[in-house]
Design an enzyme around this catalytic site. Structure first.
Site, PDB file in Angstrom:
ATOM      1  N   SER A   1      42.836 -19.906 -26.043  1.00 35.35           N
ATOM      2  CA  SER A   1      41.850 -18.921 -27.041  1.00 35.35           C
ATOM      3  C   SER A   1      40.390 -19.158 -26.714  1.00 35.35           C
ATOM      4  O   SER A   1      39.743 -19.626 -27.157  1.00 35.35           O
ATOM      5  CB  SER A   1      42.805 -19.077 -28.157  1.00 35.35           C
ATOM      6  OG  SER A   1      42.455 -17.730 -29.225  1.00 35.35           O
TER       7      SER A   1
ATOM      8  N   TYR B   1      45.674 -23.129 -36.468  1.00 34.44           N
ATOM      9  CA  TYR B   1      46.083 -22.398 -35.632  1.00 34.44           C
ATOM     10  C   TYR B   1      44.812 -23.103 -33.941  1.00 34.44           C
ATOM     11  O   TYR B   1      45.560 -23.847 -33.153  1.00 34.44           O
ATOM     12  CB  TYR B   1      45.804 -20.511 -35.737  1.00 34.44           C
ATOM     13  CG  TYR B   1      45.813 -20.649 -33.732  1.00 34.44           C
ATOM     14  CD1 TYR B   1      47.118 -20.657 -33.567  1.00 34.44           C
ATOM     15  CD2 TYR B   1      45.496 -19.447 -33.614  1.00 34.44           C
ATOM     16  CE1 TYR B   1      47.012 -19.661 -31.617  1.00 34.44           C
ATOM     17  CE2 TYR B   1      45.616 -19.451 -32.162  1.00 34.44           C
ATOM     18  CZ  TYR B   1      46.149 -19.228 -31.747  1.00 34.44           C
ATOM     19  OH  TYR B   1      46.568 -18.072 -31.066  1.00 34.44           O
TER      20      TYR B   1
ATOM     21  N   LYS C   1      44.640 -25.567 -30.590  1.00 34.20           N
ATOM     22  CA  LYS C   1      44.743 -24.766 -29.190  1.00 34.20           C
ATOM     23  C   LYS C   1      43.496 -25.963 -28.404  1.00 34.20           C
ATOM     24  O   LYS C   1      43.706 -26.594 -27.019  1.00 34.20           O
ATOM     25  CB  LYS C   1      44.216 -23.409 -28.955  1.00 34.20           C
ATOM     26  CG  LYS C   1      45.265 -22.222 -28.937  1.00 34.20           C
ATOM     27  CD  LYS C   1      45.801 -22.542 -28.260  1.00 34.20           C
ATOM     28  CE  LYS C   1      47.267 -21.457 -28.885  1.00 34.20           C
ATOM     29  NZ  LYS C   1      48.522 -21.441 -27.857  1.00 34.20           N
TER      30      LYS C   1
HETATM   31  P1  NAD Z   1      53.966 -13.515 -29.625  1.00 37.31           P
HETATM   32  O1  NAD Z   1      54.236 -14.658 -30.829  1.00 37.31           O
HETATM   33  O2  NAD Z   1      54.144 -12.575 -28.609  1.00 37.31           O
HETATM   34  O3  NAD Z   1      54.612 -14.465 -28.401  1.00 37.31           O
HETATM   35  C1  NAD Z   1      54.883 -15.583 -28.484  1.00 37.31           C
HETATM   36  C2  NAD Z   1      55.514 -16.477 -27.727  1.00 37.31           C
HETATM   37  O4  NAD Z   1      56.370 -17.254 -27.914  1.00 37.31           O
HETATM   38  C3  NAD Z   1      57.411 -14.793 -28.745  1.00 37.31           C
HETATM   39  O5  NAD Z   1      57.955 -14.612 -28.269  1.00 37.31           O
HETATM   40  C4  NAD Z   1      57.666 -16.667 -30.053  1.00 37.31           C
HETATM   41  O6  NAD Z   1      58.632 -16.120 -30.407  1.00 37.31           O
HETATM   42  C5  NAD Z   1      58.153 -17.656 -28.965  1.00 37.31           C
HETATM   43  N1  NAD Z   1      57.661 -18.914 -29.302  1.00 37.31           N
HETATM   44  C6  NAD Z   1      57.472 -19.684 -30.178  1.00 37.31           C
HETATM   45  N2  NAD Z   1      57.265 -20.328 -30.614  1.00 37.31           N
HETATM   46  C7  NAD Z   1      58.275 -21.022 -29.572  1.00 37.31           C
HETATM   47  C8  NAD Z   1      59.121 -22.681 -29.215  1.00 37.31           C
HETATM   48  N3  NAD Z   1      58.912 -23.664 -30.252  1.00 37.31           N
HETATM   49  N4  NAD Z   1      59.962 -22.343 -28.621  1.00 37.31           N
HETATM   50  C9  NAD Z   1      60.534 -21.494 -27.802  1.00 37.31           C
HETATM   51  N5  NAD Z   1      59.462 -20.111 -27.786  1.00 37.31           N
HETATM   52  C10 NAD Z   1      58.782 -20.156 -28.992  1.00 37.31           C
HETATM   53  O7  NAD Z   1      52.239 -13.682 -29.171  1.00 37.31           O
HETATM   54  P2  NAD Z   1      51.431 -13.628 -27.821  1.00 37.31           P
HETATM   55  O8  NAD Z   1      50.543 -12.423 -28.806  1.00 37.31           O
HETATM   56  O9  NAD Z   1      52.007 -13.126 -26.987  1.00 37.31           O
HETATM   57  O10 NAD Z   1      50.511 -15.076 -27.646  1.00 37.31           O
HETATM   58  C11 NAD Z   1      50.912 -16.083 -26.181  1.00 37.31           C
HETATM   59  C12 NAD Z   1      50.444 -17.292 -26.287  1.00 37.31           C
HETATM   60  O11 NAD Z   1      48.860 -16.652 -25.994  1.00 37.31           O
HETATM   61  C13 NAD Z   1      50.473 -17.959 -27.756  1.00 37.31           C
HETATM   62  O12 NAD Z   1      50.181 -19.342 -27.186  1.00 37.31           O
HETATM   63  C14 NAD Z   1      49.257 -17.090 -28.080  1.00 37.31           C
HETATM   64  O13 NAD Z   1      48.599 -18.439 -29.645  1.00 37.31           O
HETATM   65  C15 NAD Z   1      48.013 -17.189 -26.820  1.00 37.31           C
HETATM   66  N6  NAD Z   1      46.482 -16.336 -27.575  1.00 37.31           N
HETATM   67  C16 NAD Z   1      46.705 -14.934 -27.891  1.00 37.31           C
HETATM   68  C17 NAD Z   1      46.187 -14.225 -28.368  1.00 37.31           C
HETATM   69  C18 NAD Z   1      46.376 -12.575 -29.196  1.00 37.31           C
HETATM   70  O14 NAD Z   1      45.587 -12.457 -29.705  1.00 37.31           O
HETATM   71  N7  NAD Z   1      47.645 -12.881 -28.964  1.00 37.31           N
HETATM   72  C19 NAD Z   1      45.258 -13.998 -28.410  1.00 37.31           C
HETATM   73  C20 NAD Z   1      44.396 -15.717 -27.638  1.00 37.31           C
HETATM   74  C21 NAD Z   1      45.734 -16.998 -27.546  1.00 37.31           C
HETATM   75  C1  WQD Z   2      39.127  -8.230 -34.740  1.00 31.20           C
HETATM   76  C2  WQD Z   2      38.227  -7.797 -35.668  1.00 31.20           C
HETATM   77  C3  WQD Z   2      38.008  -8.213 -37.932  1.00 31.20           C
HETATM   78  C4  WQD Z   2      42.282  -6.507 -38.860  1.00 31.20           C
HETATM   79  C5  WQD Z   2      42.605 -13.818 -33.809  1.00 31.20           C
HETATM   80  C6  WQD Z   2      42.548 -14.253 -34.025  1.00 31.20           C
HETATM   81  C7  WQD Z   2      41.950 -15.026 -32.543  1.00 31.20           C
HETATM   82  C8  WQD Z   2      43.049 -14.797 -31.572  1.00 31.20           C
HETATM   83  C9  WQD Z   2      42.790 -13.149 -31.632  1.00 31.20           C
HETATM   84  C10 WQD Z   2      45.192 -15.828 -30.955  1.00 31.20           C
HETATM   85  C11 WQD Z   2      37.103  -8.330 -36.144  1.00 31.20           C
HETATM   86  C12 WQD Z   2      38.485  -6.802 -37.814  1.00 31.20           C
HETATM   87  C13 WQD Z   2      40.791  -6.575 -38.609  1.00 31.20           C
HETATM   88  C14 WQD Z   2      41.424  -5.736 -39.987  1.00 31.20           C
HETATM   89  C15 WQD Z   2      39.859  -5.466 -39.357  1.00 31.20           C
HETATM   90  N1  WQD Z   2      43.996 -15.108 -31.494  1.00 31.20           N
HETATM   91  N2  WQD Z   2      40.183  -6.561 -38.686  1.00 31.20           N
HETATM   92  N3  WQD Z   2      40.686  -4.944 -40.046  1.00 31.20           N
HETATM   93  O1  WQD Z   2      39.602 -11.740 -35.505  1.00 31.20           O
HETATM   94  O2  WQD Z   2      38.899 -11.831 -33.392  1.00 31.20           O
HETATM   95  O3  WQD Z   2      40.856 -13.500 -33.639  1.00 31.20           O
HETATM   96  O4  WQD Z   2      43.106 -12.594 -32.504  1.00 31.20           O
HETATM   97  O5  WQD Z   2      44.225 -17.155 -30.197  1.00 31.20           O
HETATM   98  O6  WQD Z   2      42.291 -16.649 -33.130  1.00 31.20           O
HETATM   99  O7  WQD Z   2      41.305 -15.031 -34.839  1.00 31.20           O
HETATM  100  O8  WQD Z   2      40.877 -10.830 -33.758  1.00 31.20           O
HETATM  101  O9  WQD Z   2      42.246  -8.548 -34.196  1.00 31.20           O
HETATM  102  O10 WQD Z   2      42.091 -10.005 -36.157  1.00 31.20           O
HETATM  103  O11 WQD Z   2      40.257  -8.843 -35.804  1.00 31.20           O
HETATM  104  O12 WQD Z   2      38.775  -4.732 -39.959  1.00 31.20           O
HETATM  105  O13 WQD Z   2      42.734  -5.140 -40.408  1.00 31.20           O
HETATM  106  O14 WQD Z   2      38.418  -6.968 -36.546  1.00 31.20           O
HETATM  107  O15 WQD Z   2      37.289  -8.595 -38.995  1.00 31.20           O
HETATM  108  O16 WQD Z   2      35.847  -8.331 -36.587  1.00 31.20           O
HETATM  109  P1  WQD Z   2      39.817 -11.643 -34.273  1.00 31.20           P
HETATM  110  P2  WQD Z   2      41.337  -9.910 -35.180  1.00 31.20           P
END
Ligand code: NAD
Ligand code: WQD
Length: 345
Positions: free
Chosen positions: A129, A153, A157
């Site tokens: 991430s 969190y 990562k």
């Molecule tokens: P999500 O929660 O929709 O998907 C994660 C999935 O993993 C879920 O279906 C959950 O049930 C499953 N899971 C969690 N722990 C588990 C375990 N111990 N065993 C088996 N299954 C398990 O999240 P997402 O948004 O699809 O994110 C996927 C990956 O990408 C995550 O690792 C997240 O940290 C990373 N990521 C997400 C974002 C974002 O903003 N969505 C950004 C950067 C990185």
């Molecule tokens: C985006 C912008 C907020 C909600 C997070 C995690 C990061 C990654 C992606 C997994 C920011 C603003 C948000 C609201 C708002 N996930 N905001 N009102 O913070 O960039 O990243 O998700 O790895 O680890 O920290 O994403 O969507 O929460 O926020 O004003 O109710 O929207 O302040 O500027 P962020 P976000």
């Protein structure tokens, strides 16, 4: 013959879209998910969308920390590679429950890597991430920027990235691609799969979507005094289908003998403010999103966006969709499934 790809967390938001793109690209996908933050309906919908490829998808409800169950699966078939999405991802919850995050994300990953090596599968694509850049001192964020974490969190990562680097160092047969996602939004253009968070959403677009369908009254804008174009935070939003395609590019890259343990940003390279995002969503949905200006959210960075040249050069991948398409597809999913998977028609 098509390659078997194990997708952990494949029922989740990014995982389900990636599984669909894998199937459409001719791979066989085996999903492992404990459904803690997802629904098996997502898997059924992916099958529907995959058409003739549907029979190339298998689902197993397994928690990654259940080593015997994972062992059994690996003993039953050979995997070319693992795409590892499974993990918990709510920043605020990770501050409240750090041990749960370390156990789920880090222990889960260690067990997965142990089982992979025991069964001779040493190809991995991992969901990292942009959170590993902390509050970046400069933008765009290149892959070489110093790494830091602002919460448990983010630390999971960062630590998993370090674990992967150590594992590769100890055994160069491993090929590992760490993908640092920026801000995934949007949904499949069909509106049949999308993001369905449990409880009140933490992220901007799921929150906006729930305001649009009347589940929440208004959006709190966290800070309008940043040094940005309109005072609100700037992020690099990326369409989830582009992100999914980035994983196909990464799986293909694993065949390149030069791959060791590599890291790539997956972003568009463009920064968009909160207000710009809301305006774009209002335009495509025709819905007014009432706003309440609020204090900055602790730990939020001011401006984050990706340098995307490395992925473009080495993965031959580039995001195709812009903000308007992201909002259009987010709204299409929201209006067809206002209460997510379980309660939709
Ligand atoms: P999500 O929660 O929709 O998907 C994660 C999935 O993993 C879920 O279906 C959950 O049930 C499953 N899971 C969690 N722990 C588990 C375990 N111990 N065993 C088996 N299954 C398990 O999240 P997402 O948004 O699809 O994110 C996927 C990956 O990408 C995550 O690792 C997240 O940290 C990373 N990521 C997400 C974002 C974002 O903003 N969505 C950004 C950067 C990185
Ligand atoms: C985006 C912008 C907020 C909600 C997070 C995690 C990061 C990654 C992606 C997994 C920011 C603003 C948000 C609201 C708002 N996930 N905001 N009102 O913070 O960039 O990243 O998700 O790895 O680890 O920290 O994403 O969507 O929460 O926020 O004003 O109710 O929207 O302040 O500027 P962020 P976000």
């Amino acid at each position: 013959m098509s390659q078997n790809i194990l997708v952990t967390g494949g029922a989740g938001y990014i995982g389900s879209h990636t599984v669909l793109q894998l199937l459409l690209s001719g791979y066989r996908a085996v999903v492992v998910d404990n459904l803690d933050n997802s629904s098996s309906v997502a898997i059924s919908r992916v099958k529907e969308l995959a058409g003739e490829h549907a029979s190339n998808l298998d689902f197993h409800k397994i928690d990654l920390r259940d080593k015997p169950a994972l062992e059994k699966l690996f003993a039953s078939m050979k995997f070319y590679a693992v795409i590892h999405f499974a993990g918990l991802k709510a920043v605020g919850e990770s501050v409240q429950k750090p041990l749960m995050y370390y156990d789920n994300n880090i222990t889960g990953t260690i067990i997965l890597l142990e089982v992979m090596v025991a069964h001779g599968c040493k190809n991995l694509v991992f969901s990292s991430s942009a959170t590993v850049y902390g509050s970046p001192k400069e933008v765009p964020c290149t892959e070489e920027l110093p790494l830091s974490a602002l919460n448990p969190y983010g630390r999971t990562k960062l630590y998993i990235e370090e674990i992967c680097r150590d594992v590769h160092q100890s055994d160069p047969e491993w090929k590992i691609i760490l993908l640092r996602y920026f801000n995934p939004v949007g949904a499949h253009p069909s509106g049949h799969i999308g993001e369905d968070p449990c409880g009140i959403p933490n992220n901007l677009m799921p929150f906006v979507q729930q305001v649009a369908v009347g589940r929440l009254p208004s959006l709190k804008v966290f800070g309008n005094d940043y040094k940005t174009k309109d005072g609100t935070g700037v992020r690099d939003y990326i369409h989830v289908i582009d992100l999914a395609d980035g994983h196909i590019a990464a799986v293909k890259k694993l065949a390149d003998p030069s791959v060791g343990c590599e890291v790539y940003n997956l972003g568009t390279g463009k920064g968009t403010s909160v207000l710009e995002m809301v305006t774009a969503f209002e335009k495509v949905s025709g819905k007014k999103i009432p706003l309440v200006m609020a204090a900055r959210r602790p730990g939020d960075a001011e401006i984050v966006y990706a340098a995307n040249g490395k992925a473009e050069r080495e993965l031959k991948w580039m995001a195709k969709y812009g903000i308007e398409e992201m909002c259009r597809d987010q709204w299409n999913w929201a209006s067809k499934n206002p209460y997510g998977y379980e309660k939709s028609a």
